[in-house]
Design an enzyme around this catalytic site. Structure first.
Site, short mmCIF file in Angstrom:
data_model
loop_
_atom_site.label_atom_id
_atom_site.label_comp_id
_atom_site.label_asym_id
_atom_site.label_seq_id
_atom_site.Cartn_x
_atom_site.Cartn_y
_atom_site.Cartn_z
N CYS A 113 -8.95 -13.37 0.53
CA CYS A 113 -8.61 -14.09 1.75
C CYS A 113 -8.25 -15.53 1.39
O CYS A 113 -9.15 -16.32 1.08
CB CYS A 113 -9.81 -14.03 2.69
SG CYS A 113 -9.42 -14.59 4.31
N ALA A 134 -4.24 -7.07 2.56
CA ALA A 134 -3.18 -6.51 1.72
C ALA A 134 -3.59 -6.59 0.25
O ALA A 134 -3.16 -5.77 -0.56
CB ALA A 134 -1.88 -7.27 1.96
N ALA A 135 -4.41 -7.59 -0.07
CA ALA A 135 -4.91 -7.72 -1.45
C ALA A 135 -5.78 -6.52 -1.82
O ALA A 135 -5.74 -6.02 -2.95
CB ALA A 135 -5.70 -9.01 -1.59
N LYS A 137 -10.62 -6.16 4.87
CA LYS A 137 -9.37 -5.46 5.22
C LYS A 137 -8.19 -6.40 4.99
O LYS A 137 -7.86 -7.21 5.85
CB LYS A 137 -9.42 -5.01 6.67
CG LYS A 137 -10.48 -3.95 6.95
CD LYS A 137 -10.40 -3.44 8.36
CE LYS A 137 -11.53 -2.48 8.67
NZ LYS A 137 -11.56 -1.28 7.83
N GLN A 193 2.40 -9.13 6.91
CA GLN A 193 1.53 -9.80 7.87
C GLN A 193 0.82 -11.04 7.30
O GLN A 193 0.58 -12.00 8.04
CB GLN A 193 0.50 -8.82 8.43
CG GLN A 193 1.13 -7.64 9.17
CD GLN A 193 0.15 -6.51 9.45
OE1 GLN A 193 -1.02 -6.72 9.78
NE2 GLN A 193 0.62 -5.28 9.30
N CYS A 241 -8.06 -9.35 7.68
CA CYS A 241 -8.12 -10.72 7.17
C CYS A 241 -9.09 -11.60 7.97
O CYS A 241 -8.68 -12.38 8.82
CB CYS A 241 -6.75 -11.37 7.10
SG CYS A 241 -6.83 -12.80 6.02
P1 FAD Z 1 -0.32 -1.95 8.01
O1 FAD Z 1 0.34 -2.75 6.97
O2 FAD Z 1 -0.64 -2.59 9.32
O3 FAD Z 1 0.59 -0.65 8.25
C1 FAD Z 1 0.22 0.42 9.07
C2 FAD Z 1 1.50 1.22 9.37
O4 FAD Z 1 1.13 2.47 9.96
C3 FAD Z 1 2.41 0.51 10.35
O5 FAD Z 1 3.71 0.42 9.83
C4 FAD Z 1 2.34 1.38 11.61
O6 FAD Z 1 3.58 1.42 12.33
C5 FAD Z 1 2.00 2.75 11.04
N1 FAD Z 1 1.30 3.65 11.98
C6 FAD Z 1 0.36 3.31 12.89
N2 FAD Z 1 -0.05 4.42 13.55
C7 FAD Z 1 0.63 5.46 13.01
C8 FAD Z 1 0.64 6.87 13.28
N3 FAD Z 1 -0.13 7.42 14.23
N4 FAD Z 1 1.47 7.66 12.56
C9 FAD Z 1 2.27 7.12 11.58
N5 FAD Z 1 2.30 5.79 11.30
C10 FAD Z 1 1.49 4.98 12.01
N6 FAD Z 1 -4.01 -9.76 3.88
C11 FAD Z 1 -4.08 -10.45 2.71
O7 FAD Z 1 -4.22 -9.84 1.65
N7 FAD Z 1 -4.00 -11.82 2.66
C12 FAD Z 1 -3.79 -12.54 3.78
O8 FAD Z 1 -3.68 -13.77 3.71
C13 FAD Z 1 -3.69 -11.86 5.03
N8 FAD Z 1 -3.49 -12.55 6.17
C14 FAD Z 1 -3.28 -11.87 7.34
C15 FAD Z 1 -2.99 -12.61 8.48
C16 FAD Z 1 -2.72 -11.98 9.68
C17 FAD Z 1 -2.41 -12.79 10.90
C18 FAD Z 1 -2.74 -10.55 9.74
C19 FAD Z 1 -2.43 -9.84 11.03
C20 FAD Z 1 -3.06 -9.81 8.61
C21 FAD Z 1 -3.33 -10.46 7.40
N9 FAD Z 1 -3.67 -9.75 6.23
C22 FAD Z 1 -3.80 -10.42 5.05
C23 FAD Z 1 -4.03 -8.31 6.31
C24 FAD Z 1 -2.97 -7.34 5.81
O9 FAD Z 1 -1.73 -7.59 6.41
C25 FAD Z 1 -3.43 -5.90 6.11
O10 FAD Z 1 -4.73 -5.73 5.59
C26 FAD Z 1 -2.52 -4.86 5.48
O11 FAD Z 1 -1.23 -4.96 6.03
C27 FAD Z 1 -3.09 -3.46 5.69
O12 FAD Z 1 -2.18 -2.47 5.27
P2 FAD Z 1 -2.16 -1.04 6.00
O13 FAD Z 1 -1.11 -0.24 5.33
O14 FAD Z 1 -3.52 -0.48 6.11
O15 FAD Z 1 -1.71 -1.36 7.51
#
Ligand code: FAD
Length: 408
Positions: free
Chosen positions: A346, A313-314, A311, A49, A167
């Site tokens: 960020c 990815a970092a 919140k 993302q 983000c």
């Molecule tokens: P996600 O990566 O969103 O993964 C969650 C997963 O859980 C998904 O695959 C989903 O299908 C699954 N899921 C959902 N519900 C369920 C369920 N009930 N049962 C089983 N699985 C489920 N971060 C940075 O570090 N630098 C940046 O520059 C940055 N820019 C960004 C820009 C944008 C436009 C966006 C949208 C995000 C950005 N981020 C950035 C944020 C980063 O992408 C997220 O913080 C990160 O992906 C969070 O990881 P996560 O595993 O918590 O969630």
């Protein structure tokens, strides 16, 4: 990787195969390769993302931000391609949407957050048409870039909802990259950009505000604070904002030619419904060990967590080794020694080729990765751009998702 259809018992069940779920699965297997791990993840694709801002700015292709889920799922886990519906933390099992139940010795909750597109009246039906877009969806980020290229004059609105969002800088990143393009094309005189922000400040950590403010001035962006988007009329090209003032709030109409929307975001409902949420419904974790505050055999990471970090990815890159280390310790009846200090980052793309790299931990404490002489995060630098555009996608796909714990 294999699939099963009956009730099963695992050492570790992980909910979510996003940034948090995949990286922690790999980090666990690096520490203890014989662990029986199940990952519950319904999606066919895994998304990078952080790349969507770059897609919206015409720098990355959308395809470079997506891979088949099967390609990133560690080979030694059992992938259940369905959703987790509910957790029973007392009986220690997860109920899945396909009717299976998975029992666990340790559970890791990483389902990300939910973007509430429906809360803004009229938004969903006009997304992708009428000049209304959002970099927060894979399929819409290319539309942002096409709108930026085609807009010759008029009003361009960029919105930011109340916190928390993933983000927090991303609403501004879309705006700066658009303005940089319009400036280079000599169009900024005819295009009037405005940043309509539900909050009261440009960025939550004050050290980064002067650099960002200088770009607000350079691009002639109007800043409208305490403006919360409530409705969009795509055909009439009008956005409605709830504007908080001293004597209450009022609804203000703003016409637009281009509208970049970032909607409010919330925790997945099953967390609170399973008795695992804090007051806001987010996963109730210890800020440092990332262990649940009421159920010691449950851990969590990523956007669903109620910890007070940015919140990103970092943040996940730093949380994943901590969770892996503590889960293995807990399985072996050892004390939890790994601690997360709230790191999040960020990279604010203030112009094509330069980034203000915000890196901070709990309470806004600056946590720069690099010495100041190499990369001063409070200033726009070319080095931070190279990091974001070249190094970090590689670090993500090749290292972080494979349990190689660099840059944390
Ligand atoms: P996600 O990566 O969103 O993964 C969650 C997963 O859980 C998904 O695959 C989903 O299908 C699954 N899921 C959902 N519900 C369920 C369920 N009930 N049962 C089983 N699985 C489920 N971060 C940075 O570090 N630098 C940046 O520059 C940055 N820019 C960004 C820009 C944008 C436009 C966006 C949208 C995000 C950005 N981020 C950035 C944020 C980063 O992408 C997220 O913080 C990160 O992906 C969070 O990881 P996560 O595993 O918590 O969630």
């Amino acid at each position: 990787m294999s699939a099963i259809n009956n009730t099963a018992v695992f050492d570790v069940v992980i909910i979510g195969g996003g940034s948090g779920g995949i990286s922690v699965a790999s980090s666990l297997l690096k520490r203890q390769p014989d662990l029986r791990i199940a990952v519950v993840e319904p999606a066919d694709h895994h998304f990078y993302q952080p790349g969507w801002t770059m897609v919206g700015g015409g720098i990355f292709t959308p395809e470079s931000t997506r891979k088949p889920m099967a390609d990133v799922m560690p080979k030694r886990v059992t992938w259940h391609q369905t959703k987790a519906e509910r957790i029973d933390p007392k009986s220690e099992y997860v109920l899945l949407a396909n009717g299976e139940t998975l029992s666990y010795r340790r559970l890791i909750v990483a389902p990300g957050l939910v973007i509430d597109w429906t809360i803004i009246s009229g938004l969903e039906e006009t997304l992708g048409v009428n000049g209304v877009t959002s970099n927060y969806r894979y399929d819409l980020a290319p539309y942002t870039w096409s709108l930026v290229q085609s807009l010759k004059q008029g009003k361009a609105l960029f919105t930011q909802p109340p916190m928390p969002i993933k983000c927090a800088g991303a609403p501004q990143k879309a705006m700066y990259l658009a303005c940089d393009y319009w400036r280079k094309q000599g169009r900024l005189g005819q295009i009037k950009p405005a940043f309509c922000n539900a909050g009261e400040v440009l960025f939550g950590v004050k050290e980064y505000v002067p650099a960002l403010q200088s770009y607000i001035e350079r691009y002639g962006i109007e800043t409208a604070f305490k403006h919360r988007l409530t409705a969009v009329d795509g055909t009439a090209k009008v956005a409605l904002f709830d504007v908080a003032g001293e004597s209450g709030s009022q609804i203000v109409e703003r016409p637009f030619d281009m509208l970049h929307v970032v909607p409010p975001q919330k925790a997945p409902a099953f967390i609170a419904a399973s008795g695992l949420g804090n007051a806001g419904g987010w996963l109730d974790l210890d800020a440092h060990t990332l262990q649940h505050v009421r159920y010691p055999n449950i851990f969590g990471l990523g956007d669903a967590s109620g910890t007070a970090n940015a919140k990103t990815a970092a943040a996940v890159r730093n949380q994943s080794p901590v969770v892996a280390h503590n889960v293995v310790a807990s399985l072996n009846d050892q004390p939890l020694k790994a601690a997360y200090a709230g790191y999040g980052s960020c990279p604010l793309t203030v112009q094509r080729g330069k980034i203000v790299l915000a890196e901070f931990g709990y309470n806004g404490q600056l946590q720069p990765t690099f010495p100041k002489w190499l990369l001063n995060g409070t200033k726009p630098t070319r080095a931070a751009w190279v990091l974001k555009a070249k190094a970090l996608p590689w670090v993500y796909w090749r290292l972080m998702l494979r349990g190689k714990e660099w840059l944390n």
